[in-house]
Design a protein around this motif. Structure first.
Motif, PDB file in Angstrom:
ATOM      1  N   PHE A  65     -47.758   9.655  60.196  1.00 56.98           N
ATOM      2  CA  PHE A  65     -46.567  10.224  60.816  1.00 56.98           C
ATOM      3  C   PHE A  65     -45.361  10.031  59.894  1.00 56.98           C
ATOM      4  CE2 PHE A  65     -44.553  10.625  65.336  1.00 56.98           C
ATOM      5  CZ  PHE A  65     -44.020  11.851  64.961  1.00 56.98           C
ATOM      6  N   CYS A  66     -45.275   8.865  59.278  1.00 55.38           N
ATOM      7  CA  CYS A  66     -44.178   8.536  58.365  1.00 55.38           C
ATOM      8  C   CYS A  66     -44.163   9.478  57.166  1.00 55.38           C
ATOM      9  CB  CYS A  66     -44.325   7.090  57.905  1.00 55.38           C
ATOM     10  SG  CYS A  66     -43.251   6.610  56.552  1.00 55.38           S
ATOM     11  N   LEU A  67     -45.325   9.739  56.579  1.00 59.38           N
ATOM     12  CA  LEU A  67     -45.397  10.645  55.432  1.00 59.38           C
ATOM     13  C   LEU A  67     -44.975  12.059  55.810  1.00 59.38           C
ATOM     14  CD1 LEU A  67     -48.677   9.661  53.547  1.00 59.38           C
ATOM     15  CD2 LEU A  67     -46.311   9.297  52.827  1.00 59.38           C
ATOM     16  N   TYR A  68     -45.388  12.500  56.993  1.00 61.60           N
ATOM     17  CA  TYR A  68     -44.995  13.831  57.439  1.00 61.60           C
ATOM     18  C   TYR A  68     -43.469  13.937  57.507  1.00 61.60           C
ATOM     19  CZ  TYR A  68     -44.218  17.892  60.387  1.00 61.60           C
ATOM     20  OH  TYR A  68     -43.762  19.091  60.876  1.00 61.60           O
ATOM     21  N   ILE A  69     -42.824  12.922  58.079  1.00 64.63           N
ATOM     22  CA  ILE A  69     -41.360  12.921  58.190  1.00 64.63           C
ATOM     23  C   ILE A  69     -40.727  12.891  56.806  1.00 64.63           C
ATOM     24  CG2 ILE A  69     -39.365  11.595  58.994  1.00 64.63           C
ATOM     25  CD1 ILE A  69     -41.184  10.590  61.308  1.00 64.63           C
ATOM     26  N   LEU A  70     -41.280  12.076  55.920  1.00 59.89           N
ATOM     27  CA  LEU A  70     -40.717  11.912  54.584  1.00 59.89           C
ATOM     28  C   LEU A  70     -40.752  13.219  53.791  1.00 59.89           C
ATOM     29  CD1 LEU A  70     -39.520   9.576  52.868  1.00 59.89           C
ATOM     30  CD2 LEU A  70     -41.792   9.291  51.879  1.00 59.89           C
ATOM     31  N   PHE A  71     -41.798  14.006  53.984  1.00 59.45           N
ATOM     32  CA  PHE A  71     -41.956  15.225  53.203  1.00 59.45           C
ATOM     33  C   PHE A  71     -41.412  16.484  53.894  1.00 59.45           C
ATOM     34  CE2 PHE A  71     -45.476  12.742  51.182  1.00 59.45           C
ATOM     35  CZ  PHE A  71     -44.930  12.725  49.907  1.00 59.45           C
ATOM     36  N   PHE A  72     -41.369  16.485  55.224  1.00 64.50           N
ATOM     37  CA  PHE A  72     -41.059  17.739  55.920  1.00 64.50           C
ATOM     38  C   PHE A  72     -39.844  17.691  56.849  1.00 64.50           C
ATOM     39  CE2 PHE A  72     -45.700  17.792  55.128  1.00 64.50           C
ATOM     40  CZ  PHE A  72     -45.748  18.887  54.277  1.00 64.50           C
ATOM     41  N   ASP A  73     -39.301  16.508  57.114  1.00 64.46           N
ATOM     42  CA  ASP A  73     -38.146  16.435  58.010  1.00 64.46           C
ATOM     43  C   ASP A  73     -36.862  16.527  57.177  1.00 64.46           C
ATOM     44  OD1 ASP A  73     -36.204  15.873  59.908  1.00 64.46           O
ATOM     45  OD2 ASP A  73     -37.474  14.463  60.985  1.00 64.46           O
ATOM     46  N   ASP A  74     -36.397  17.733  56.951  1.00 61.51           N
ATOM     47  CA  ASP A  74     -35.221  17.955  56.092  1.00 61.51           C
ATOM     48  C   ASP A  74     -33.953  17.317  56.652  1.00 61.51           C
ATOM     49  OD1 ASP A  74     -36.785  19.399  54.345  1.00 61.51           O
ATOM     50  OD2 ASP A  74     -36.359  21.324  55.303  1.00 61.51           O
ATOM     51  N   ALA A  75     -33.803  17.321  57.980  1.00 64.88           N
ATOM     52  CA  ALA A  75     -32.591  16.773  58.587  1.00 64.88           C
ATOM     53  C   ALA A  75     -32.428  15.293  58.250  1.00 64.88           C
ATOM     54  CB  ALA A  75     -32.623  16.969  60.102  1.00 64.88           C
ATOM     55  N   VAL A  76     -33.513  14.555  58.286  1.00 68.01           N
ATOM     56  CA  VAL A  76     -33.471  13.125  57.990  1.00 68.01           C
ATOM     57  C   VAL A  76     -33.265  12.870  56.501  1.00 68.01           C
ATOM     58  CG1 VAL A  76     -34.876  11.015  57.919  1.00 68.01           C
ATOM     59  CG2 VAL A  76     -34.799  12.414  59.998  1.00 68.01           C
ATOM     60  N   ASN A  77     -33.929  13.630  55.667  1.00 62.96           N
ATOM     61  CA  ASN A  77     -33.824  13.424  54.226  1.00 62.96           C
ATOM     62  C   ASN A  77     -32.457  13.821  53.674  1.00 62.96           C
ATOM     63  OD1 ASN A  77     -36.506  12.440  53.720  1.00 62.96           O
ATOM     64  ND2 ASN A  77     -37.255  14.503  54.110  1.00 62.96           N
ATOM     65  N   GLU A  78     -31.829  14.822  54.278  1.00 61.11           N
ATOM     66  CA  GLU A  78     -30.514  15.256  53.804  1.00 61.11           C
ATOM     67  C   GLU A  78     -29.391  14.360  54.308  1.00 61.11           C
ATOM     68  OE1 GLU A  78     -30.191  19.297  54.994  1.00 61.11           O
ATOM     69  OE2 GLU A  78     -31.802  20.003  53.658  1.00 61.11           O
ATOM     70  N   PHE A 144     -38.600   5.061  56.107  1.00 61.06           N
ATOM     71  CA  PHE A 144     -39.035   4.647  54.770  1.00 61.06           C
ATOM     72  C   PHE A 144     -39.721   3.279  54.824  1.00 61.06           C
ATOM     73  CE2 PHE A 144     -38.857   3.440  50.369  1.00 61.06           C
ATOM     74  CZ  PHE A 144     -38.915   4.638  49.669  1.00 61.06           C
ATOM     75  N   ARG A 145     -39.206   2.404  55.664  1.00 62.38           N
ATOM     76  CA  ARG A 145     -39.781   1.061  55.748  1.00 62.38           C
ATOM     77  C   ARG A 145     -41.194   1.090  56.303  1.00 62.38           C
ATOM     78  NH1 ARG A 145     -36.544  -2.612  53.493  1.00 62.38           N
ATOM     79  NH2 ARG A 145     -38.551  -3.628  53.343  1.00 62.38           N
ATOM     80  N   LEU A 146     -41.501   2.115  57.096  1.00 65.18           N
ATOM     81  CA  LEU A 146     -42.844   2.207  57.671  1.00 65.18           C
ATOM     82  C   LEU A 146     -43.904   2.575  56.640  1.00 65.18           C
ATOM     83  CD1 LEU A 146     -42.127   3.894  61.124  1.00 65.18           C
ATOM     84  CD2 LEU A 146     -42.882   1.554  60.699  1.00 65.18           C
ATOM     85  N   LEU A 147     -43.474   2.976  55.435  1.00 62.94           N
ATOM     86  CA  LEU A 147     -44.439   3.206  54.358  1.00 62.94           C
ATOM     87  C   LEU A 147     -45.254   1.949  54.073  1.00 62.94           C
ATOM     88  CD1 LEU A 147     -42.403   5.248  51.701  1.00 62.94           C
ATOM     89  CD2 LEU A 147     -44.394   6.054  52.987  1.00 62.94           C
TER      90      LEU A 147
END
Length: 263
Positions: A65-78, A144-147
């Motif tokens: 789930f964490c990787l999905y957010i890291l790669f595809f959740d633009d709102a969080v990454n921006e 990120f910490r959940l990595l």
């Protein structure tokens, strides 16, 4: 309480009871069928086995789930401080339920799995997650910490090998030990420059000053506390791997060859 907050609470509570069910019911039932050696373990070993089985399942679930957010959740990454935390809060809610469940098991079975560093680790994480779930702040950093959870299956697998009787110098255990050390380093130590450089980039910005003092303490102090423990664990793992590899080299060097000579 808004509907989404109610949903997060339900996810956390459901997560807690699910992981309790996995520990008390699913893991013992499944372990007997997958590994007959489970029946030969002592009561303390069975407790730790079930605890590690549950932690492995949790790590894989939230890690993917964490990787999905890291790669595809633009709102969080921006916007790492105030980006839309919907998916992150869902993932953190699952982890919160697991951490509370694991704390309960640690205290109840202290003689078998009690560890003061794990208690500190869980409490530090829960303190930080309180601000993520309650106010939706710092979603990127929480995710990120959940990595770090990706190191858990390797660590647990090595323990499973050893408790089932695989010698540390055996090829399966050595290979797993090296893999464990590499993965642990990559997801807990190697990512530190990325994490703290992103933190430094945010520090002093308008978004940073919108975070209350409690949130800043939870963010910065919890991060430092967790990483100090990660470094301690990495040092312990590295020393263990070094000893095993040295032992294997000595054994190989001392083994007689077919012509009676030594390597």
């Amino acid at each position: 309480m808004d509907p989404f907050s109610q949903l997060i609470l339900i996810i956390s509570v459901t997560s807690f009871f699910t992981f309790q069910w996995l520990f008390h019911r699913v893991s013992p039932w499944l372990s007997v069928r997958i590994s007959p050696g489970f029946l030969g373990l002592s009561d303390k070993q069975k407790v730790e086995w079930n605890s590690r089985t549950v932690s492995t399942f949790h790590a894989l679930l939230v890690g993917i789930f964490c990787l999905y957010i890291l790669f595809f959740d633009d709102a969080v990454n921006e916007d790492p401080v105030w980006g839309d935390p919907t998916l992150v809060k869902t993932n953190v809610a699952i982890t919160t339920g697991y951490l509370i469940s694991d704390l309960l098991l640690i205290f109840y079975y202290w003689k078998a799995i009690g560890d003061k560093f794990f208690v500190v680790h869980h409490l530090a994480a829960l303190y930080a997650y309180y601000y993520v779930l309650g106010q939706g702040m710092l979603p990127y950093f929480a995710n990120f910490r959940l990595l770090a959870e990706f190191s858990t299956p390797c660590v647990n697998q090595r323990w499973f090998f050893e408790v089932l009787g695989y010698p540390k110098s055996s090829r399966p255990n050595m290979a797993n030990g090296v893999a464990m050390a590499v993965v642990f380093f990559l997801v807990r130590i190697g990512v530190m420059p990325v994490y703290y450089s992103r933190m430094y980039a945010v520090y002093g910005t308008e978004a940073f000053y919108l975070v209350p003092w409690g949130g800043r303490v939870a963010w910065i102090c919890s991060s430092i506390c967790l990483d100090i423990m990660n470094i301690m664990w990495m040092h312990k793992i590295a020393r263990g791997c070094y000893k095993v590899l040295r032992s294997a080299q000595r054994s190989k060097a001392g083994a007689p060859q077919e012509n009676g000579k030594m390597d």
